[in-house]
Design a protein around this motif. Structure first.
Motif: not given
Length: 487
Positions: A206, A225, A260, A364
C-alpha cells in the motif's frame, strides 16, 4: 570455473517488495493464437510426494516445448516456470526474443495442481497437502532430468545442454529458489519481480501505491475507499449491483476487495485521463477515473465501478465469484475458478503476502486486516449485524480450523528470504512495472515479442533487457565451458 552471479531480479522498487497479489489472481483473456509461441500439450509422469521414501504414486503433469529457434544439438534450454494459474502454453513475450538471440529451446512446466496437472479428483483440503513450493521445485528438477534425457535419446548424444530458468512474481521466486536448491542443474536464473521474502503483514504494498500515485491522486484514492466503505454500510445491495457483484451475499469483505482491485494492482494513478504508475500507462477511452473524475465533478464510486467492470472484469477476466468464501470452499476441480482456492492454500500455508493497510495514511481499507473483527449494522438489510473478518480467518473458514496459518518464518528460513544465498545482480527499473522486462507492461494484453513501446518507461525497460542479454550470454558461455553434467 565458478559461475558469477547466477540470478537476475528486476525489482519495481526493491527485490523484497516486488508485488504479487495474494488475493487477486486473474487470467488475461485470450484473443489470438499469436499470444503464444505454442499451445501443444505434452505430458510426463510426476511423483506426488518427493519427500516420502515409500510413496511412489504419480500423476500426469503438463508441459510445453518450443523448438523453432533451437540450435540443435547443443543450444541452451530455457525453462520458463509457470506460476499460480492455468498454464495454457508458452506465451509469446520477451522469452521468444531471447530464444531467437541464443538459439534456445523453450520449455514450460505447469505448476502442480493448477490447470490440468492435478494429482487427485478433488481439491479438498486433505488432497492439497502436496501443494507447496518445495514439492513444485522438485517437480522442476525431475522435469529437467526427464526432458534432458529425452532430448539426448532423440539426438543420440550424451552431454547436457546448458539450462537457464525464468520466472515472474511467485514464479520468479521459484526461479531464484531453483537456482538456490539445484545449482548443478542450471547455469543461472532470472527472477523477474521475484517475491523471495514471505511477508506476513504486507503493508509495503500500500505504501508503494501511495508513493507512485503522488499526493493529489493518492488523496482521491483515499476518498474513493472511504466512499465505498460508506455505501457498503448504507446501501450494500445497490453498491454490489453497481460493481456487477450482486451474488456476493454471504460475506461482504470480499466485495470490498473487488472495489479495491485496481489499488492492489497499482493501476489507479490518473492524470488528464491517463493512468500511470510503476505499472505502466493505460489510456482510458472513457476517461472517468480518479483525479480526472474528481475534477469533472463526477460520482467517484460510479466512475470507479465503471473502471472495474470494463477493465478488470470484462477486459482482463477477473472472476467476481472467487472473492466469496463460499466459492473458495468449493473443492470441485474447475479450470475457471480453482486457481483462487489453490493459491489461497499456498498463501495460508507458506508465504502469506497478506496485503493490509499501514498504520497511517493508508489508501486501502483498514477493515481488511490480518485478523480483526468489525461489526457492521446495515439498516436496510433488516437482519442481525455480521462480522467482517479477513485473512487468517478466511484461511480457517475455507480450509478448516486445523490449519494453523502460514509459517513465514519457516519459509524464509528454508529459502533465505531477502538474504537468499545466491549471488545475484539486482537490476532496478523505476516506473517499469511488475514483470515488464519479460512480458511488456501489465496494463496491456501480452504483446508479441515483448514490445516495450506501451510502457511508461520504455527506455528503462529496454536498458534492463540489454543487461539481461549481457548476463545470460556471459553465464551460458561459462556454463558451456565448465560443462554441467546430468543428474
Amino acid at each position: 570455473m565458478k559461475f558469477p552471479a547466477a540470478a537476475i531480479s528486476l525489482a519495481i522498487s526493491s527485490l523484497i517488495f516486488a508485488v504479487a497479489s495474494a488475493q487477486l489472481h486473474f487470467r488475461l483473456r485470450e484473443t489470438t493464437t499469436s499470444s503464444y509461441l505454442t499451445k501443444e500439450e505434452h505430458w510426463m509422469n510426476q511423483t506426488i510426494d518427493h519427500f516420502s521414501p515409500y510413496d511412489r504414486r504419480e500423476f500426469l503433469q503438463r508441459y510445453y516445448e518450443y523448438l523453432d529457434e533451437f540450435r540443435s544439438p547443443d543450444g541452451p534450454i530455457f525453462l520458463k516456470i509457470c506460476g499460480e494459474s492455468v498454464c495454457s502454453g508458452i506465451s509469446n513475450d520477451y522469452i521468444g526474443v531471447l530464444a531467437k538471440k541464443f538459439g534456445a529451446a523453450v520449455v514450460s512446466l505447469e505448476h502442480r495442481y493448477y490447470g490440468k496437472s492435478y494429482p487427485f479428483g478433488s481439491f479438498s483440503t486433505e488432497n492439497l497437502r502436496y501443494l507447496s513450493s518445495k514439492q513444485a521445485l522438485f517437480d522442476l528438477a525431475l522435469f529437467r532430468q526427464y526432458y534432458q534425457e529425452s532430448l539426448n535419446a532423440k539426438l543420440n548424444k550424451s552431454t547436457d545442454n546448458p539450462w537457464f530458468v525464468f520466472g515472474i512474481s511467485y514464479a520468479g521466486a521459484m526461479s531464484a529458489w531453483f537456482r538456490l536448491k539445484f545449482p548443478h542443474l542450471t547455469c543461472g536464473s532470472l527472477a523477474s519481480s521475484g517475491v523471495v521474502l514471505a511477508v506476513y503483514n504486507f503493508t509495503k504494498f500500500d505504501e508503494q501505491v501511495g508513493e507512485s500515485a503522488g499526493p493529489e491522486c493518492k488523496a482521491v484514492l483515499q476518498e474513493i475507499t472511504s466512499l465505498v466503505e460508506q455505501r457498503l454500510e448504507s446501501n450494500q445491495k445497490e453498491l454490489k449491483k453497481l460493481f456487477n457483484a450482486p451474488m456476493v451475499e454471504k460475506h461482504v469483505y470480499p466485495f470490498l476487495l473487488i472495489g479495491l482491485i485496481p489499488i492492489k494492482r497499482r493501476r489507479l494513478l490518473v492524470f488528464s485521463g491517463r493512468c500511470s504508475s510503476d505499472s505502466g500507462t493505460f489510456s482510458y477511452s472513457y476517461q472517468m477515473m480518479a483525479t480526472y473524475s474528481k475534477k469533472a465533478g463526477e460520482d467517484l464510486v460510479e466512475a470507479y465501478a465503471k473502471y472495474v467492470k470494463e477493465y478488470y472484469i470484462d477486459y482482463i477476466g477477473v472472476d467476481v465469484d472467487t472473492y466469496d468464501q463460499q466459492q473458495l470452499k468449493k473443492d470441485k476441480i474447475s479450470s475457471s475458478s480453482s486457481s483462487a482456492r489453490l493459491w489461497w492454500f499456498q498463501v495460508c500455508t507458506e508465504v502469506a503476502y497478506f496485503q493490509v493497510a499501514p498504520a497511517n495514511d493508508s489508501i486501502r481499507s483498514s477493515k481488511l486486516d490480518t485478523r480483526q473483527v468489525y461489526i457492521y449494522y446495515v439498516p436496510t438489510a433488516k437482519r442481525l449485524p455480521f462480522l467482517l473478518i479477513y485473512h487468517l480467518d478466511l484461511c480457517k473458514k475455507v480450509f478448516g480450523d486445523d490449519l494453523p496459518g502460514p509459517d513465514v518464518n519457516a519459509t524464509n528460513l528454508y529459502y533465505g528470504g531477502k538474504d537468499i544465498a545466491v549471488p545475484a545482480y539486482i537490476i532496478k527499473c523505476h516506473n517499469c512495472g511488475h514483470g515488464s522486462d519479460m512480458r511488456g507492461c501489465p496494463q496491456s494484453r501480452l504483446v508479441p515479442k515483448g514490445d516495450a513501446k506501451n510502457c511508461s518507461s520504455p527506455d528503462a525497460v529496454n536498458k534492463v533487457r540489454q543487461n539481461i542479454i549481457t548476463y545470460i550470454d556471459q553465464w551460458l558461455s561459462e556454463c558451456q565451458f565448465s560443462g554441467v553434467s546430468a543428474m
